[in-house]
Scaffold this active site. Structure first.
Site, PDB file in Angstrom:
ATOM      1  N   CYS A 286      26.309  29.617  29.351  1.00 18.79           N
ATOM      2  CA  CYS A 286      27.051  28.819  30.310  1.00 18.79           C
ATOM      3  C   CYS A 286      26.044  27.961  31.066  1.00 18.79           C
ATOM      4  O   CYS A 286      25.113  28.460  31.692  1.00 18.79           O
ATOM      5  CB  CYS A 286      27.810  29.749  31.257  1.00 18.79           C
TER       6      CYS A 286
ATOM      7  N   MET B 184      30.318  37.112  33.272  1.00 22.05           N
ATOM      8  CA  MET B 184      31.310  38.048  33.775  1.00 22.05           C
ATOM      9  C   MET B 184      31.995  38.843  32.661  1.00 22.05           C
ATOM     10  O   MET B 184      32.129  40.061  32.783  1.00 22.05           O
ATOM     11  CB  MET B 184      32.353  37.272  34.589  1.00 22.05           C
TER      12      MET B 184
ATOM     13  N   TYR C 127      24.918  33.808  37.891  1.00 23.15           N
ATOM     14  CA  TYR C 127      25.599  34.059  36.617  1.00 23.15           C
ATOM     15  C   TYR C 127      26.845  33.209  36.570  1.00 23.15           C
ATOM     16  O   TYR C 127      27.321  32.715  37.588  1.00 23.15           O
ATOM     17  CB  TYR C 127      25.949  35.539  36.447  1.00 23.15           C
ATOM     18  N   CYS C 128      27.381  33.008  35.341  1.00 22.11           N
ATOM     19  CA  CYS C 128      28.674  32.345  35.241  1.00 22.11           C
ATOM     20  C   CYS C 128      29.512  32.911  34.104  1.00 22.11           C
ATOM     21  O   CYS C 128      29.847  34.092  34.141  1.00 22.11           O
ATOM     22  CB  CYS C 128      28.561  30.824  35.216  1.00 22.11           C
ATOM     23  N   ARG C 129      29.857  32.108  33.099  1.00 21.30           N
ATOM     24  CA  ARG C 129      30.873  32.568  32.138  1.00 21.30           C
ATOM     25  C   ARG C 129      30.340  33.360  30.965  1.00 21.30           C
ATOM     26  O   ARG C 129      31.079  34.093  30.322  1.00 21.30           O
ATOM     27  CB  ARG C 129      31.646  31.373  31.589  1.00 21.30           C
TER      28      ARG C 129
END
Lengths: 221, 221
Positions: free
Chosen positions: A183, A207, A177-179
């Site tokens: 993303c 997040m 996962y990221c932003r």
DNA sequence: CTGTCATTCAATGATTTTATTGAATGATGT
DNA sequence: ACATCATTCAATAAAATCATTGAATGACAG
């Protein structure tokens, strides 16, 4: 000189908020600020834009009630005032995803080429983590990881991934996962992992959404 | 010539949607279209704007994926494609209501002067209607009433209210609603009713929200 | 075919937004 | 006090948006 009734005056205010969201780089600023508070300079660095330009965009967002600014020594730290700005961003995104052909084209052309699988939902991830079935990697830069991450996730910035593949066992599925939902880093990470024979999927969003949903967040000491 | 990565391209699309919402008269168009489909001319009449101007705004909204257009003989009928546009409007409104001081000022100066009571929620209204405790009046123009209204509501356009007070018994509380949360007509209606000794309150929002919440809607034969 | 009507298109100037540049401000450290 | 650094301000030109006008389009009625 037009006579404006109270309803029109209200609508002008609503339009100020929408107008503030109506610029791609301001949306990107919101995405970054959703990771955590940031100074003007830090944001300018992340976006690769002149500082004065970023400062002006931030003030536009502040005037629209989306950000607050707090002076801390020489620095001014901006932050999202609450989740309502992120919610507005999300609902605008929903309209675009559902009805703009160009969005479909971009998603098909770039994103689906990297990951055409169904992403993992937050609930699903929480369950599978509890049962020890997955390795969760956070592919954002370390500074963003430090401001809050999924408990138990390993920080593997996208650039470090090739060198750190050995850390990830092939016995468990890897979830990246990221932003946020679009993303690129998590898409790239999943593509890279798959090409090395890993079972890998993305978290459906990032997040900020995890935090907004009330899930537990771990912060660096 | 700037090289735009896929994320930036996506954000440009999202910005198109937000930009389309970033004009007070386009927001007003959305409010009217939330009552039901309308021709360009009908909308121009309601807003008191030149037809060509309204046509251009409608096309901006259509390009943003918010409206669809259907030709019907000489007329072109525009409609909201789904609830996502109204949801985006609502979330933008939420930001403004929470964080813009000017909104607070307008609400205090105009709206609270007409009705400073807590509005009735949809659920509360549904319950009190079922128990026969309230008279519900729809203060929108008859054409909007015809396209869908709260079952059992009486259509009393604001202008007709003074002449039709006798229809409303003082034994039951009167609940007024119109197009949405900040529709001035229901505020004016409540103020007028109170000044004549009626117990009157507003519904918290209007018909589109009632419909979007899945409540029963009555349509003229 | 011709005339009428609703809508869109195209062209225009006016206004607003945007990016850039360099100077001003405000806080810190010497 | 002075120099330094982060940020904001102010001024400018370029670009986009906006309202207005009149002409074009497309559908219907006679």
């Amino acid at each position: 000189m037009s006579i404006r009734n109270p309803k029109q005056k209200l609508y002008e205010q609503f339009a100020i908020v929408a107008k503030a969201l109506g610029h791609p780089q301001r949306l990107e600023l919101i995405e970054h600020l959703a990771q955590g508070p940031r100074s003007v300079e830090a944001l300018a660095m992340k976006l690769g834009l002149p500082i004065a330009n970023v400062s002006q965009h931030l003030q536009t967002l502040r005037r629209a009630g989306l950000l607050s600014a707090e002076r801390n020594g020489k620095f001014v730290n901006y932050r999202l005032v609450d989740d309502s700005g992120l919610a507005a961003f999300a609902s605008v995104r929903t309209v675009a995803e559902r009805h703009l052909a160009e969005v479909d084209r971009i998603v098909r052309g770039y994103f689906e080429a990297r990951d055409d699988m169904e992403p993992v939902t937050r609930q699903e991830l929480a369950t599978r983590m509890r049962d020890g079935l997955v390795t969760v990697i956070d592919v954002r830069p370390p500074d963003e990881f430090a401001l809050g991450h999924v408990p138990g996730a390993i920080n593997v910035p996208l650039g470090d991934l090739p060198a750190r593949l050995a850390e990830l066992g092939k016995d468990k599925e890897v979830v990246a996962y990221c932003r946020g939902p679009w993303c690129v880093m998590s898409f790239e990470a999943v593509a890279a992992l798959r090409s090395h024979g890993y079972a890998a999927r993305r978290l459906a969003d990032g997040m900020p959404e995890w935090r907004a949903a009330g899930m537990a967040v771990e912060v660096a000491a």
